[in-house]
Design a protein around this motif. Structure first.
Motif, short mmCIF file in Angstrom:
data_model
loop_
_atom_site.label_atom_id
_atom_site.label_comp_id
_atom_site.label_asym_id
_atom_site.label_seq_id
_atom_site.Cartn_x
_atom_site.Cartn_y
_atom_site.Cartn_z
N LYS A 120 47.24 40.42 40.39
CA LYS A 120 46.14 39.46 40.56
C LYS A 120 45.56 39.58 41.96
CE LYS A 120 44.90 34.66 39.91
NZ LYS A 120 45.38 33.31 39.58
N SER A 121 44.23 39.53 42.03
CA SER A 121 43.54 39.56 43.31
C SER A 121 43.25 38.14 43.78
CB SER A 121 42.21 40.33 43.18
OG SER A 121 41.49 40.26 44.39
N GLY A 122 43.20 37.97 45.07
CA GLY A 122 42.85 36.68 45.64
C GLY A 122 41.39 36.63 46.07
N TYR A 123 40.59 37.61 45.62
CA TYR A 123 39.22 37.73 46.08
C TYR A 123 38.27 37.93 44.90
CZ TYR A 123 41.83 38.60 50.32
OH TYR A 123 42.70 38.48 51.36
N PRO A 124 36.97 37.64 45.10
CA PRO A 124 35.98 37.94 44.05
C PRO A 124 35.95 39.45 43.78
CG PRO A 124 35.02 36.58 45.80
CD PRO A 124 36.38 37.01 46.27
N ILE A 125 35.42 39.84 42.65
CA ILE A 125 35.49 41.24 42.23
C ILE A 125 34.85 42.20 43.24
CG2 ILE A 125 33.45 41.23 40.74
CD1 ILE A 125 35.31 42.98 38.79
N GLY A 126 33.69 41.86 43.78
CA GLY A 126 33.03 42.75 44.75
C GLY A 126 33.89 42.96 45.98
N GLU A 127 34.44 41.89 46.52
CA GLU A 127 35.29 42.00 47.71
C GLU A 127 36.59 42.73 47.38
OE1 GLU A 127 37.31 39.29 51.25
OE2 GLU A 127 35.96 38.33 49.82
N THR A 128 37.12 42.50 46.18
CA THR A 128 38.33 43.20 45.75
C THR A 128 38.09 44.70 45.77
OG1 THR A 128 39.13 41.35 44.42
CG2 THR A 128 39.93 43.54 43.83
N LEU B 143 29.89 42.51 28.61
CA LEU B 143 31.27 42.74 29.04
C LEU B 143 31.46 42.05 30.38
CD1 LEU B 143 33.98 44.35 28.63
CD2 LEU B 143 32.90 46.21 29.93
N ARG B 144 32.56 41.32 30.51
CA ARG B 144 32.87 40.71 31.81
C ARG B 144 32.96 41.83 32.84
NH1 ARG B 144 35.37 37.50 28.35
NH2 ARG B 144 37.50 38.22 28.27
N ASN C 214 38.81 38.29 34.20
CA ASN C 214 39.17 37.78 32.87
C ASN C 214 38.32 36.57 32.49
OD1 ASN C 214 40.31 35.51 34.14
ND2 ASN C 214 42.42 36.14 33.79
N GLU C 215 38.61 36.02 31.32
CA GLU C 215 37.81 34.90 30.80
C GLU C 215 37.91 33.65 31.66
OE1 GLU C 215 41.87 34.99 29.27
OE2 GLU C 215 40.30 36.47 29.12
N LYS C 216 38.91 33.55 32.53
CA LYS C 216 39.07 32.40 33.43
C LYS C 216 38.36 32.62 34.77
CE LYS C 216 43.70 31.38 31.68
NZ LYS C 216 45.13 31.36 32.05
N GLY C 217 37.78 33.80 34.94
CA GLY C 217 37.13 34.14 36.20
C GLY C 217 38.09 34.71 37.23
N GLU C 218 39.34 34.95 36.84
CA GLU C 218 40.32 35.54 37.74
C GLU C 218 40.09 37.05 37.82
OE1 GLU C 218 44.07 32.63 36.64
OE2 GLU C 218 43.71 34.42 35.43
N VAL C 219 40.32 37.61 39.00
CA VAL C 219 40.15 39.05 39.18
C VAL C 219 41.53 39.70 39.21
CG1 VAL C 219 39.28 40.85 40.73
CG2 VAL C 219 37.98 38.73 40.41
N TRP C 220 41.66 40.78 38.47
CA TRP C 220 42.92 41.50 38.33
C TRP C 220 42.70 42.99 38.58
CZ3 TRP C 220 47.66 39.27 37.17
CH2 TRP C 220 47.62 37.91 36.83
N THR C 221 43.77 43.66 39.00
CA THR C 221 43.77 45.11 39.03
C THR C 221 44.80 45.56 38.00
OG1 THR C 221 45.48 45.31 40.73
CG2 THR C 221 43.19 45.16 41.49
#
Length: 157
Positions: free
Chosen positions: A35-43, A75-76, A112-119
């Motif tokens: 799990k990332s602690g940042y928005p997708i662009g920053e990740t 697609l998310r 994901n559907e919750k707005g969480e960013v993952w690798t």
């Protein structure tokens, strides 16, 4: 008998807590998620910076959600990063040419559907097993350490 049962239950509980607390682990499919602690662009930028800082060759960034949108599909956010260290990665291919299916390294970054960013990436031990490579244990361990370090750059603080 009771003492033995308590030890077994305690060991099971400890193992369960340890597994549940682990931020990254491979399932039966060989996929490790972090799990990332940042928005997708920053990740993505943090990952690319860490890859560059390690002197690893960056090959490509594929925006899968844009490709989907171009095809009229929603697609998310989902971006595939492709990178590697040829002196290390090609050693796996020399052990088994089919290992080229898993090299260079692919790291998926998605929301994901919750707005969480993952690798997500394929576990290197799983890759070794998949291709029956037993002669490159040190290299697989090194690759595992490197990807763990890269994904740690986006873990929540």
């Amino acid at each position: 008998m009771v003492a033995r049962l308590i030890r077994i239950c305690s060991a099971f509980l400890f193992a369960f807590i340890l597994a549940a607390a682990s931020p990254a682990r491979a399932g039966g499919d060989g996929i490790i998620t972090v799990k990332s602690g940042y928005p997708i662009g920053e990740t993505i930028e943090r990952l690319k910076k860490d890859i560059a800082d390690k002197g690893i060759k960056f090959f490509d960034e594929i925006d899968q959600s844009k490709l989907a949108a171009d095809a009229g599909i929603t697609l998310r956010p989902s971006v595939l990063l492709i990178f590697g260290n040829p002196p290390l990665g090609t050693q796996f291919i020399t052990a088994n040419a089919n290992a080229g299916l898993d090299w260079p390294v692919r790291l998926l970054v998605y929301e994901n559907e919750k707005g969480e960013v993952w690798t997500a990436y394929t576990d290197f031990n799983w890759i070794a097993h998949r291709h029956g490579i037993e002669s490159r244990k040190d290299q697989f361990k090194m690759a595992s350490n490197v990807i763990t370090s890269i994904t740690s750059s986006v873990k929540p603080k």
